[in-house]
Scaffold this active site. Structure first.
Site, PDB file in Angstrom:
ATOM      1  N   LYS A  73       0.864  -1.468  -0.367  1.00 47.78           N
ATOM      2  CA  LYS A  73       0.435  -0.513  -0.378  1.00 47.78           C
ATOM      3  C   LYS A  73       0.746   1.090  -0.277  1.00 47.78           C
ATOM      4  CE  LYS A  73      -4.530  -1.031   2.099  1.00 47.78           C
ATOM      5  NZ  LYS A  73      -4.552  -2.512   1.110  1.00 47.78           N
ATOM      6  N   ASP A 107      -1.343  -1.318  -4.451  1.00 48.81           N
ATOM      7  CA  ASP A 107      -2.564  -1.178  -3.877  1.00 48.81           C
ATOM      8  C   ASP A 107      -2.206   0.214  -4.608  1.00 48.81           C
ATOM      9  OD1 ASP A 107      -2.767  -3.479  -3.104  1.00 48.81           O
ATOM     10  OD2 ASP A 107      -2.732  -3.030  -1.356  1.00 48.81           O
ATOM     11  N   MET A 108      -3.827   0.240  -4.268  1.00 49.10           N
ATOM     12  CA  MET A 108      -4.792   1.986  -5.037  1.00 49.10           C
ATOM     13  C   MET A 108      -5.640   1.650  -3.340  1.00 49.10           C
ATOM     14  SD  MET A 108      -4.369   4.685  -6.657  1.00 49.10           S
ATOM     15  CE  MET A 108      -4.217   3.973  -8.667  1.00 49.10           C
ATOM     16  N   GLN A 137      -9.599   1.868  -9.611  1.00 51.08           N
ATOM     17  CA  GLN A 137     -10.663   1.711  -9.180  1.00 51.08           C
ATOM     18  C   GLN A 137     -12.052   1.608  -9.580  1.00 51.08           C
ATOM     19  OE1 GLN A 137      -9.323   4.482  -6.685  1.00 51.08           O
ATOM     20  NE2 GLN A 137      -8.614   2.760  -5.301  1.00 51.08           N
ATOM     21  N   ARG A 158      -4.678  -4.558 -12.248  1.00 49.31           N
ATOM     22  CA  ARG A 158      -5.867  -4.660 -11.228  1.00 49.31           C
ATOM     23  C   ARG A 158      -7.219  -4.153 -11.791  1.00 49.31           C
ATOM     24  NH1 ARG A 158      -4.406  -5.068  -5.401  1.00 49.31           N
ATOM     25  NH2 ARG A 158      -3.056  -6.291  -5.826  1.00 49.31           N
ATOM     26  N   LYS A 161     -13.078  -2.064  -7.645  1.00 52.95           N
ATOM     27  CA  LYS A 161     -14.543  -1.944  -8.423  1.00 52.95           C
ATOM     28  C   LYS A 161     -14.473  -0.917  -7.570  1.00 52.95           C
ATOM     29  CE  LYS A 161     -18.187  -4.947  -8.501  1.00 52.95           C
ATOM     30  NZ  LYS A 161     -19.651  -5.931  -8.184  1.00 52.95           N
ATOM     31  N   GLY A 162     -13.681  -0.321  -6.544  1.00 53.30           N
ATOM     32  CA  GLY A 162     -13.167   0.765  -5.407  1.00 53.30           C
ATOM     33  C   GLY A 162     -13.727   0.425  -4.014  1.00 53.30           C
ATOM     34  N   HIS A 202     -15.294 -10.671  -6.366  1.00 48.99           N
ATOM     35  CA  HIS A 202     -15.016 -11.682  -6.163  1.00 48.99           C
ATOM     36  C   HIS A 202     -16.712 -12.133  -7.126  1.00 48.99           C
ATOM     37  CE1 HIS A 202     -13.283 -10.313  -2.527  1.00 48.99           C
ATOM     38  NE2 HIS A 202     -12.554 -11.280  -2.526  1.00 48.99           N
ATOM     39  N   ARG A 259     -12.688  -5.271   8.981  1.00 50.05           N
ATOM     40  CA  ARG A 259     -13.489  -4.482   7.624  1.00 50.05           C
ATOM     41  C   ARG A 259     -13.937  -5.369   7.357  1.00 50.05           C
ATOM     42  NH1 ARG A 259      -9.084  -0.777   6.617  1.00 50.05           N
ATOM     43  NH2 ARG A 259      -7.618  -2.005   4.757  1.00 50.05           N
ATOM     44  N   ARG A 260     -13.135  -7.039   6.746  1.00 50.34           N
ATOM     45  CA  ARG A 260     -14.491  -8.118   6.259  1.00 50.34           C
ATOM     46  C   ARG A 260     -14.940  -8.049   7.108  1.00 50.34           C
ATOM     47  NH1 ARG A 260     -10.676  -6.405   3.294  1.00 50.34           N
ATOM     48  NH2 ARG A 260     -12.583  -5.829   2.108  1.00 50.34           N
TER      49      ARG A 260
HETATM   50  P1  FAD Z   1     -19.483  -6.707  -4.690  1.00 48.85           P
HETATM   51  O1  FAD Z   1     -20.080  -5.330  -5.744  1.00 48.85           O
HETATM   52  O2  FAD Z   1     -19.166  -6.437  -3.403  1.00 48.85           O
HETATM   53  O3  FAD Z   1     -20.420  -7.705  -4.433  1.00 48.85           O
HETATM   54  C1  FAD Z   1     -20.959  -8.263  -6.259  1.00 48.85           C
HETATM   55  C2  FAD Z   1     -20.644  -9.754  -5.509  1.00 48.85           C
HETATM   56  O4  FAD Z   1     -19.987 -10.956  -5.566  1.00 48.85           O
HETATM   57  C3  FAD Z   1     -22.109 -10.229  -4.319  1.00 48.85           C
HETATM   58  O5  FAD Z   1     -23.293  -9.803  -4.872  1.00 48.85           O
HETATM   59  C4  FAD Z   1     -21.802 -11.563  -4.711  1.00 48.85           C
HETATM   60  O6  FAD Z   1     -22.388 -12.642  -5.052  1.00 48.85           O
HETATM   61  C5  FAD Z   1     -20.282 -11.548  -4.934  1.00 48.85           C
HETATM   62  N1  FAD Z   1     -19.594 -11.601  -3.059  1.00 48.85           N
HETATM   63  C6  FAD Z   1     -18.976 -10.145  -3.224  1.00 48.85           C
HETATM   64  N2  FAD Z   1     -18.561 -10.178  -1.582  1.00 48.85           N
HETATM   65  C7  FAD Z   1     -19.022 -11.462  -1.139  1.00 48.85           C
HETATM   66  C8  FAD Z   1     -18.178 -12.147  -0.271  1.00 48.85           C
HETATM   67  N3  FAD Z   1     -17.743 -11.890   0.721  1.00 48.85           N
HETATM   68  N4  FAD Z   1     -19.088 -13.632  -0.300  1.00 48.85           N
HETATM   69  C9  FAD Z   1     -19.455 -14.123  -1.862  1.00 48.85           C
HETATM   70  N5  FAD Z   1     -19.960 -13.398  -2.693  1.00 48.85           N
HETATM   71  C10 FAD Z   1     -19.359 -12.145  -2.429  1.00 48.85           C
HETATM   72  N6  FAD Z   1      -9.730  -1.896  -3.439  1.00 48.85           N
HETATM   73  C11 FAD Z   1      -9.286  -0.967  -3.666  1.00 48.85           C
HETATM   74  O7  FAD Z   1      -9.981   0.074  -3.686  1.00 48.85           O
HETATM   75  N7  FAD Z   1      -8.417  -0.960  -3.564  1.00 48.85           N
HETATM   76  C12 FAD Z   1      -7.302  -2.106  -3.965  1.00 48.85           C
HETATM   77  O8  FAD Z   1      -5.815  -2.155  -3.929  1.00 48.85           O
HETATM   78  C13 FAD Z   1      -8.064  -2.829  -3.813  1.00 48.85           C
HETATM   79  N8  FAD Z   1      -7.261  -4.436  -3.824  1.00 48.85           N
HETATM   80  C14 FAD Z   1      -8.202  -5.460  -3.784  1.00 48.85           C
HETATM   81  C15 FAD Z   1      -7.067  -6.763  -4.687  1.00 48.85           C
HETATM   82  C16 FAD Z   1      -8.201  -7.993  -4.305  1.00 48.85           C
HETATM   83  C17 FAD Z   1      -7.391  -9.596  -4.665  1.00 48.85           C
HETATM   84  C18 FAD Z   1      -9.658  -7.871  -4.367  1.00 48.85           C
HETATM   85  C19 FAD Z   1     -10.552  -8.963  -4.009  1.00 48.85           C
HETATM   86  C20 FAD Z   1     -10.399  -6.896  -4.052  1.00 48.85           C
HETATM   87  C21 FAD Z   1      -9.695  -5.868  -4.091  1.00 48.85           C
HETATM   88  N9  FAD Z   1     -10.372  -4.372  -3.193  1.00 48.85           N
HETATM   89  C22 FAD Z   1      -9.820  -3.016  -3.288  1.00 48.85           C
HETATM   90  C23 FAD Z   1     -11.187  -4.016  -3.048  1.00 48.85           C
HETATM   91  C24 FAD Z   1     -12.571  -3.730  -4.860  1.00 48.85           C
HETATM   92  O9  FAD Z   1     -12.340  -2.388  -4.596  1.00 48.85           O
HETATM   93  C25 FAD Z   1     -13.945  -4.268  -3.905  1.00 48.85           C
HETATM   94  O10 FAD Z   1     -14.314  -4.001  -2.803  1.00 48.85           O
HETATM   95  C26 FAD Z   1     -14.351  -5.671  -3.137  1.00 48.85           C
HETATM   96  O11 FAD Z   1     -13.767  -6.788  -4.077  1.00 48.85           O
HETATM   97  C27 FAD Z   1     -15.991  -6.104  -3.391  1.00 48.85           C
HETATM   98  O12 FAD Z   1     -16.409  -5.295  -4.536  1.00 48.85           O
HETATM   99  P2  FAD Z   1     -16.330  -7.040  -5.526  1.00 48.85           P
HETATM  100  O13 FAD Z   1     -15.833  -6.943  -6.344  1.00 48.85           O
HETATM  101  O14 FAD Z   1     -15.376  -8.230  -5.228  1.00 48.85           O
HETATM  102  O15 FAD Z   1     -17.858  -7.209  -5.399  1.00 48.85           O
END
Ligand code: FAD
Length: 278
Positions: A73, A107-108, A137, A158, A161-162, A202, A259-260
Site C-alpha cells: 500500500k 494497491d490503490m 478503481q 488489477r 470496483k473501489g 468476487h 473491515r471484512r
Molecule cells: P461486490 O460488488 O462487493 O459484490 C458483488 C457480488 O460478488 C455479490 O453480490 C456476491 O455475489 C459476490 N461477493 C462479493 N463479496 C462476497 C463475499 N464476501 N462472499 C461471497 N460473495 C461475495 N480496492 C481498492 O480500492 N484498492 C485496492 O488496491 C484493492 N485491491 C483488491 C485486491 C483484491 C485481490 C480484491 C479481490 C479486491 C481489492 N479491492 C481493492 C477491493 C475492491 O475494490 C472491492 O471493494 C471488493 O472487491 C468488493 O467488490 P467485488 O467486486 O468483489 O464485489
C-alpha cells in the site's frame, strides 16, 4: 497469535505463517499475493520497517519454490510523509524484487493518492520491464482515462470496483453505475491490452464477463480474490484459469479483520457464530 476467528481472513502475524498458507494454496493451484498489513504511517520509522520486511519477504519467496508475489500500500511505505519518501521506500522493494524475480503489486488507496501511485507505477514498470502491477478503481470518474494511459505501459493492471468512500464529484456512488463502469473498463482492456489484466473481484457476473471477453479477444487474464472470500470458487476457477489469492498477514490484523466482517452480513454472522461457539 491471531485468534481462530480472524484466521479465515488473515494468514497469521509472522511471514512464516503467510508462507505456510501459500503452500496450501499452491497445492490447489491457487497462487498468492502476500500483503503485510499496515497503512497511513505518519512517521518514517514504521514505513521503513515495513519496507525492510517486504524486502525480506521477497527474499523468502525467491528462496522458496512457492508461486507468490507481494502487494504494497502506498501509505504503508511513506506516501502520507511525501512522494519522495514513498518513491524511495517503494524503489527499494521493487529493486530487490526485480533482482530476485518476484512480482510487486501496488494497491490503490483513496483518490487523493491516485496520481502519485500511477506515476510511481509507470516509472517502475518501464524501468523493470513489467515486473510491477497497479490497481485501478472502477468507481472513480477518472479511471477510464487512466486505463487508456496505462495501455502502453508494461506490467499488469488489477481492476477493482473501489473500496473507499469517495465524494460524488470524483466518483460514481451508485453501485449499478460502478458495475457498468467495471464492465466497460474490462471491455477496453481486453480489446487494447496485451495481457496483464487482473480481475480483482468476487462478483460472478464480472468474472463471467471477463471469461467471455477472453474467449472473444484471446487476451490473457487472471482472477484475484481475497483470502476467506469465495474460497470454493477460487479452487474451481483455478482448474481453468490463473487465480491469485490476496493473503494478508502481520500484527496489524485487527482493523483489516473488522473491515471484512463489517462489509457483508454473512461475514458478520460467521464472526458471531464463532464467538458464540456455534
Ligand atoms: P461486490 O460488488 O462487493 O459484490 C458483488 C457480488 O460478488 C455479490 O453480490 C456476491 O455475489 C459476490 N461477493 C462479493 N463479496 C462476497 C463475499 N464476501 N462472499 C461471497 N460473495 C461475495 N480496492 C481498492 O480500492 N484498492 C485496492 O488496491 C484493492 N485491491 C483488491 C485486491 C483484491 C485481490 C480484491 C479481490 C479486491 C481489492 N479491492 C481493492 C477491493 C475492491 O475494490 C472491492 O471493494 C471488493 O472487491 C468488493 O467488490 P467485488 O467486486 O468483489 O464485489
Amino acid at each position: 497469535m491471531i485468534p481462530p476467528i480472524a484466521s479465515r481472513f488473515v494468514a497469521g502475524e509472522e511471514p512464516a505463517e503467510a508462507l505456510d498458507h501459500v503452500r496450501g494454496l499452491n497445492e490447489r493451484n491457487v497462487k498468492a499475493i502476500i500483503n503485510l498489513l499496515g497503512e497511513h504511517y505518519d512517521e518514517r520509522p514504521p514505513a521503513a520497517a515495513d519496507a525492510a520486511e517486504y524486502r525480506a519477504l521477497v527474499d523468502d519467496v525467491a528462496d522458496s519454490d512457492l508461486e507468490a508475489c507481494v502487494s504494497v500500500k502506498p501509505s504503508q511505505v511513506g506516501l502520507d510523509l511525501g512522494e519522495d519518501v514513498f518513491r524511495d521506500l517503494l524503489d527499494g522493494i521493487v529493486d530487490r524484487a526485480a533482482e530476485r524475480g518476484v512480482f510487486v503489486w501496488i494497491d490503490m488507496e483513496d483518490h487523493t493518492t491516485t496520481d502519485a501511485t500511477l506515476d510511481a507505477f509507470e516509472d517502475l514498470a518501464r524501468e523493470h520491464d513489467g515486473g510491477v502491477g497497479v490497481c485501478v478503481q472502477a468507481n472513480l470518474r477518472r479511471t477510464r482515462e487512466d486505463v487508456e494511459r496505462l495501455a502502453d505501459v508494461p506490467g499488469k493492471v488489477r481492476f477493482v470496483k473501489g473500496a473507499y468512500d469517495e465524494p460524488s464529484d470524483v466518483a460514481y456512488t451508485d453501485r449499478a453505475r460502478v458495475d457498468r463502469e467495471y464492465r466497460d473498463l474490462l471491455e477496453y482492456a481486453f480489446e487494447h491490452y496485451d495481457g496483464g489484466i487482473a480481475v480483482g473481484s468476487h462478483d460472478p457476473a464480472m468474472i463471467d464477463h471477463a471469461v467471455a471477453l477472453h474467449e472473444e479477444h484471446g487476451t490473457d487474464f487472471e482472477v484475484q480474490m481475497l483470502m476467506g472470500v469465495r474460497e470454493d470458487a477460487q479452487t474451481d476457477l483455478a482448474r481453468e484459469y490463473e487465480v491469485w489469492q490476496y493473503v494478508p498477514y502481520g500484527g496489524r490484523w485487527m482493523s483489516y479483520f473488522y473491515r471484512r466482517v463489517m462489509e457483508r452480513k454473512e461475514n458478520l454472522l460467521f464472526a458471531a457464530r464463532a464467538v458464540l461457539g456455534r
